[in-house]
Design a protein around this motif. Structure first.
Motif, short mmCIF file in Angstrom:
data_model
loop_
_atom_site.label_atom_id
_atom_site.label_comp_id
_atom_site.label_asym_id
_atom_site.label_seq_id
_atom_site.Cartn_x
_atom_site.Cartn_y
_atom_site.Cartn_z
N GLY A 1 0.77 -1.15 -0.08
CA GLY A 1 0.06 -0.11 -0.08
C GLY A 1 0.78 1.26 -0.08
N GLY A 2 1.79 1.29 0.77
CA GLY A 2 2.76 2.48 0.81
C GLY A 2 3.37 2.68 -0.18
N SER A 3 3.93 1.73 -0.98
CA SER A 3 4.41 1.92 -2.36
C SER A 3 3.62 2.44 -3.31
N ALA A 4 2.48 2.22 -3.37
CA ALA A 4 1.29 2.44 -4.32
C ALA A 4 1.14 4.10 -3.95
N VAL A 5 1.15 4.33 -3.04
CA VAL A 5 0.91 5.95 -2.56
C VAL A 5 2.21 6.73 -2.90
N VAL A 6 3.18 6.15 -2.62
CA VAL A 6 4.76 7.00 -3.33
C VAL A 6 4.45 6.94 -4.77
N SER A 7 4.27 5.95 -5.26
CA SER A 7 4.05 5.91 -7.08
C SER A 7 3.09 6.71 -7.51
N LEU A 8 1.85 7.05 -6.85
CA LEU A 8 0.81 7.89 -7.39
C LEU A 8 1.36 8.99 -6.90
N MET A 9 1.85 9.50 -6.07
CA MET A 9 2.18 10.88 -5.86
C MET A 9 3.37 11.09 -6.74
N ALA A 10 4.05 10.39 -7.27
CA ALA A 10 5.13 10.86 -8.31
C ALA A 10 4.61 10.82 -9.53
N ALA A 11 3.49 10.00 -10.01
CA ALA A 11 2.95 9.89 -11.20
C ALA A 11 2.51 11.16 -11.71
N PRO A 12 3.00 11.74 -12.93
CA PRO A 12 2.63 12.81 -13.40
C PRO A 12 1.27 12.74 -13.80
N ALA A 13 0.46 11.72 -14.02
CA ALA A 13 -0.95 11.61 -14.57
C ALA A 13 -1.76 11.87 -13.22
N ALA A 21 -0.70 12.71 1.57
CA ALA A 21 -0.84 11.36 1.59
C ALA A 21 0.13 10.95 2.69
N TRP A 22 0.10 9.85 2.86
CA TRP A 22 0.67 9.10 4.19
C TRP A 22 1.08 7.95 3.70
N ALA A 23 2.33 7.69 3.30
CA ALA A 23 2.79 6.31 2.84
C ALA A 23 3.37 5.49 4.04
#
Length: 84
Positions: A1-13, A21-23
């Protein structure tokens, strides 16, 4: 879950979709290099039976989940696997 949050926060889209967000417990090892991410993307697209992310966006949820399950089930020891 935490990795998904970090990835989404970095995704330009996803820009502008989140205020904060809290990862919790992100696995840093899951954050792969661009080359590895592209291999995983190709495996997902093949499993989904589409040739682009744009095509994948139009898939029904059941098809996305089935493709995700197929990719997750790939053995890491398979030389053609993105994990290799």
């Amino acid at each position: 879950g935490g990795s998904a949050v970090v990835s989404l926060m970095a995704a330009p889209a996803a820009q502008g979709l989140f205020h904060r967000a809290w990862a919790m417990s992100p696995s840093i090892r899951q954050l792969r290099a661009l080359e590895s991410a592209r291999r995983w993307e190709a495996e997902f697209l093949a499993a989904a039976g589409v040739s682009s992310v744009d095509e994948a966006r139009s898939l029904p949820l059941d098809s996305v989940l089935a493709a995700q399950s197929a990719v997750i089930a790939m053995p890491a020891s398979n030389p053609s696997s993105p994990a290799a």
